[in-house]
Scaffold this motif. Sequence first.
Motif, PDB file in Angstrom:
ATOM      1  N   TRP A  68      25.187 -96.267   1.817  1.00  0.00           N
ATOM      2  CA  TRP A  68      24.729 -97.646   1.788  1.00  0.00           C
ATOM      3  C   TRP A  68      25.441 -98.383   2.911  1.00  0.00           C
ATOM      4  CZ3 TRP A  68      27.734-101.230  -1.880  1.00  0.00           C
ATOM      5  CH2 TRP A  68      27.347-102.568  -1.699  1.00  0.00           C
ATOM      6  N   ARG A  69      24.716 -98.646   3.962  1.00  0.00           N
ATOM      7  CA  ARG A  69      25.257 -99.406   5.083  1.00  0.00           C
ATOM      8  C   ARG A  69      25.144-100.879   4.728  1.00  0.00           C
ATOM      9  NH1 ARG A  69      22.892 -94.848   6.257  1.00  0.00           N
ATOM     10  NH2 ARG A  69      24.130 -93.374   7.479  1.00  0.00           N
ATOM     11  N   LYS A  70      26.294-101.495   4.477  1.00  0.00           N
ATOM     12  CA  LYS A  70      26.313-102.886   3.991  1.00  0.00           C
ATOM     13  C   LYS A  70      25.457-103.753   4.893  1.00  0.00           C
ATOM     14  CE  LYS A  70      27.905-106.288   1.439  1.00  0.00           C
ATOM     15  NZ  LYS A  70      27.008-106.706   0.405  1.00  0.00           N
ATOM     16  N   GLY A  71      24.481-104.427   4.290  1.00  0.00           N
ATOM     17  CA  GLY A  71      23.607-105.327   5.018  1.00  0.00           C
ATOM     18  C   GLY A  71      22.318-104.702   5.504  1.00  0.00           C
ATOM     19  N   GLU A  72      22.101-103.399   5.221  1.00  0.00           N
ATOM     20  CA  GLU A  72      20.907-102.742   5.751  1.00  0.00           C
ATOM     21  C   GLU A  72      19.617-103.341   5.219  1.00  0.00           C
ATOM     22  OE1 GLU A  72      21.007 -98.524   4.874  1.00  0.00           O
ATOM     23  OE2 GLU A  72      21.460 -98.904   2.776  1.00  0.00           O
ATOM     24  N   SER A  73      19.632-103.882   3.992  1.00  0.00           N
ATOM     25  CA  SER A  73      18.416-104.511   3.473  1.00  0.00           C
ATOM     26  C   SER A  73      18.520-106.030   3.426  1.00  0.00           C
ATOM     27  CB  SER A  73      18.074-103.963   2.082  1.00  0.00           C
ATOM     28  OG  SER A  73      19.110-104.237   1.176  1.00  0.00           O
ATOM     29  N   SER A  74      19.733-106.560   3.409  1.00  0.00           N
ATOM     30  CA  SER A  74      19.915-108.010   3.279  1.00  0.00           C
ATOM     31  C   SER A  74      20.287-108.700   4.588  1.00  0.00           C
ATOM     32  CB  SER A  74      21.027-108.303   2.263  1.00  0.00           C
ATOM     33  OG  SER A  74      22.285-107.865   2.770  1.00  0.00           O
ATOM     34  N   GLY A  75      20.783-107.932   5.559  1.00  0.00           N
ATOM     35  CA  GLY A  75      21.270-108.528   6.797  1.00  0.00           C
ATOM     36  C   GLY A  75      22.700-109.039   6.703  1.00  0.00           C
ATOM     37  N   GLN A  76      23.322-108.900   5.538  1.00  0.00           N
ATOM     38  CA  GLN A  76      24.674-109.407   5.292  1.00  0.00           C
ATOM     39  C   GLN A  76      25.702-108.323   5.623  1.00  0.00           C
ATOM     40  OE1 GLN A  76      24.544-112.877   4.098  1.00  0.00           O
ATOM     41  NE2 GLN A  76      22.487-112.328   4.736  1.00  0.00           N
ATOM     42  N   GLU A  77      25.831-108.009   6.896  1.00  0.00           N
ATOM     43  CA  GLU A  77      26.643-106.891   7.369  1.00  0.00           C
ATOM     44  C   GLU A  77      28.141-107.150   7.277  1.00  0.00           C
ATOM     45  OE1 GLU A  77      25.454-106.274  11.409  1.00  0.00           O
ATOM     46  OE2 GLU A  77      23.425-105.662  10.835  1.00  0.00           O
ATOM     47  N   GLN A  78      28.880-106.044   7.246  1.00  0.00           N
ATOM     48  CA  GLN A  78      30.335-106.088   7.350  1.00  0.00           C
ATOM     49  C   GLN A  78      30.748-105.259   8.553  1.00  0.00           C
ATOM     50  OE1 GLN A  78      31.918-104.644   3.626  1.00  0.00           O
ATOM     51  NE2 GLN A  78      31.616-106.611   2.622  1.00  0.00           N
ATOM     52  N   HIS A  79      31.632-105.830   9.365  1.00  0.00           N
ATOM     53  CA  HIS A  79      32.175-105.127  10.515  1.00  0.00           C
ATOM     54  C   HIS A  79      33.677-104.983  10.319  1.00  0.00           C
ATOM     55  CE1 HIS A  79      28.395-105.130  12.680  1.00  0.00           C
ATOM     56  NE2 HIS A  79      28.200-106.316  12.120  1.00  0.00           N
ATOM     57  N   LEU A  80      34.157-103.781  10.461  1.00  0.00           N
ATOM     58  CA  LEU A  80      35.553-103.443  10.186  1.00  0.00           C
ATOM     59  C   LEU A  80      36.495-104.056  11.215  1.00  0.00           C
ATOM     60  CD1 LEU A  80      37.237-101.728   8.209  1.00  0.00           C
ATOM     61  CD2 LEU A  80      37.022 -99.841   9.840  1.00  0.00           C
ATOM     62  N   LEU A  81      37.560-104.645  10.717  1.00  0.00           N
ATOM     63  CA  LEU A  81      38.618-105.175  11.574  1.00  0.00           C
ATOM     64  C   LEU A  81      39.901-104.355  11.417  1.00  0.00           C
ATOM     65  CD1 LEU A  81      38.072-108.989  10.939  1.00  0.00           C
ATOM     66  CD2 LEU A  81      37.312-107.636  12.909  1.00  0.00           C
ATOM     67  N   ALA A  82      40.170-103.905  10.186  1.00  0.00           N
ATOM     68  CA  ALA A  82      41.361-103.106   9.900  1.00  0.00           C
ATOM     69  C   ALA A  82      41.125-102.315   8.618  1.00  0.00           C
ATOM     70  CB  ALA A  82      42.589-104.006   9.732  1.00  0.00           C
ATOM     71  N   ALA A  83      41.834-101.195   8.494  1.00  0.00           N
ATOM     72  CA  ALA A  83      41.726-100.364   7.299  1.00  0.00           C
ATOM     73  C   ALA A  83      43.108 -99.865   6.916  1.00  0.00           C
ATOM     74  CB  ALA A  83      40.786 -99.186   7.547  1.00  0.00           C
ATOM     75  N   SER A  84      43.403 -99.928   5.616  1.00  0.00           N
ATOM     76  CA  SER A  84      44.691 -99.457   5.096  1.00  0.00           C
ATOM     77  C   SER A  84      44.444 -98.574   3.883  1.00  0.00           C
ATOM     78  CB  SER A  84      45.565-100.633   4.648  1.00  0.00           C
ATOM     79  OG  SER A  84      45.772-101.546   5.687  1.00  0.00           O
ATOM     80  N   LEU A  85      45.336 -97.632   3.691  1.00  0.00           N
ATOM     81  CA  LEU A  85      45.298 -96.732   2.546  1.00  0.00           C
ATOM     82  C   LEU A  85      46.520 -97.025   1.693  1.00  0.00           C
ATOM     83  CD1 LEU A  85      43.645 -94.288   1.511  1.00  0.00           C
ATOM     84  CD2 LEU A  85      45.120 -92.826   2.898  1.00  0.00           C
ATOM     85  N   ASP A  86      46.342 -97.067   0.379  1.00  0.00           N
ATOM     86  CA  ASP A  86      47.486 -97.384  -0.484  1.00  0.00           C
ATOM     87  C   ASP A  86      48.454 -96.203  -0.573  1.00  0.00           C
ATOM     88  OD1 ASP A  86      46.231 -95.624  -2.292  1.00  0.00           O
ATOM     89  OD2 ASP A  86      46.625 -96.903  -4.008  1.00  0.00           O
ATOM     90  N   CYS A  87      49.578 -96.418  -1.252  1.00  0.00           N
ATOM     91  CA  CYS A  87      50.666 -95.438  -1.309  1.00  0.00           C
ATOM     92  C   CYS A  87      50.266 -94.135  -1.995  1.00  0.00           C
ATOM     93  CB  CYS A  87      51.885 -96.041  -2.001  1.00  0.00           C
ATOM     94  SG  CYS A  87      51.557 -96.611  -3.687  1.00  0.00           S
ATOM     95  N   ASP A  88      49.277 -94.180  -2.888  1.00  0.00           N
ATOM     96  CA  ASP A  88      48.806 -92.971  -3.566  1.00  0.00           C
ATOM     97  C   ASP A  88      47.645 -92.311  -2.833  1.00  0.00           C
ATOM     98  OD1 ASP A  88      50.624 -93.183  -5.734  1.00  0.00           O
ATOM     99  OD2 ASP A  88      49.318 -94.669  -6.681  1.00  0.00           O
ATOM    100  N   THR A  89      47.249 -92.895  -1.732  1.00  0.00           N
ATOM    101  CA  THR A  89      46.129 -92.454  -0.888  1.00  0.00           C
ATOM    102  C   THR A  89      44.806 -92.374  -1.644  1.00  0.00           C
ATOM    103  OG1 THR A  89      46.471 -90.046  -1.138  1.00  0.00           O
ATOM    104  CG2 THR A  89      47.688 -91.161   0.648  1.00  0.00           C
ATOM    105  N   ASP A  90      44.666 -93.229  -2.694  1.00  0.00           N
ATOM    106  CA  ASP A  90      43.433 -93.190  -3.489  1.00  0.00           C
ATOM    107  C   ASP A  90      42.698 -94.532  -3.563  1.00  0.00           C
ATOM    108  OD1 ASP A  90      45.113 -94.570  -5.196  1.00  0.00           O
ATOM    109  OD2 ASP A  90      44.908 -93.175  -6.865  1.00  0.00           O
ATOM    110  N   CYS A  91      43.047 -95.448  -2.672  1.00  0.00           N
ATOM    111  CA  CYS A  91      42.360 -96.733  -2.603  1.00  0.00           C
ATOM    112  C   CYS A  91      42.459 -97.274  -1.178  1.00  0.00           C
ATOM    113  CB  CYS A  91      42.979 -97.737  -3.586  1.00  0.00           C
ATOM    114  SG  CYS A  91      42.134 -99.319  -3.635  1.00  0.00           S
ATOM    115  N   LEU A  92      41.333 -97.783  -0.690  1.00  0.00           N
ATOM    116  CA  LEU A  92      41.285 -98.352   0.653  1.00  0.00           C
ATOM    117  C   LEU A  92      41.243 -99.871   0.586  1.00  0.00           C
ATOM    118  CD1 LEU A  92      38.514 -96.037   2.074  1.00  0.00           C
ATOM    119  CD2 LEU A  92      40.859 -96.129   2.904  1.00  0.00           C
ATOM    120  N   LEU A  93      41.860-100.504   1.559  1.00  0.00           N
ATOM    121  CA  LEU A  93      41.745-101.948   1.745  1.00  0.00           C
ATOM    122  C   LEU A  93      41.148-102.144   3.125  1.00  0.00           C
ATOM    123  CD1 LEU A  93      42.253-104.865   0.825  1.00  0.00           C
ATOM    124  CD2 LEU A  93      44.539-104.674   1.850  1.00  0.00           C
TER     125      LEU A  93
END
Length: 140
Positions: A68-93
Amino acid sequence: MQWKPITEPTLTNLVDQVSFNEQGLISAIAQDEAGEVLMLAWMNREALSETLSTGRVCYYSRSRGKLWRKGESSGQEQHLLAASLDCDTDCLLLTVQQKGVACHTGRRSCFYQALTPAGLTNLTSPNIDPTNLYGTTSSS
């Protein structure tokens, strides 16, 4: 701040360090540049790789069983600025530049309901009528 695409072999190395759950998914929290939490969604290995390599946020839709490419049907896109992984490596921010609204209800954030002694209270009204986003109020 602008996302610099990650290429091979670094891309594979990074994705290999992620702890996907039994379904092959990881939760991904999207926040805007000011730190407002916009939504929580899921990514599989392919969605994460695409996001990191293109800078256009891609999730995995559990209900549709596909990318699901965010915004593909609605036009409400998200463009990545930064990505982080939590200490357990099981959640992304993900810090994203949100075009329009993030929530399928037409609100900027999916987190618009307060739990109060009186029950659920809406904190915000829709910015956009959901029927203008998708043609129906039940789409996501």
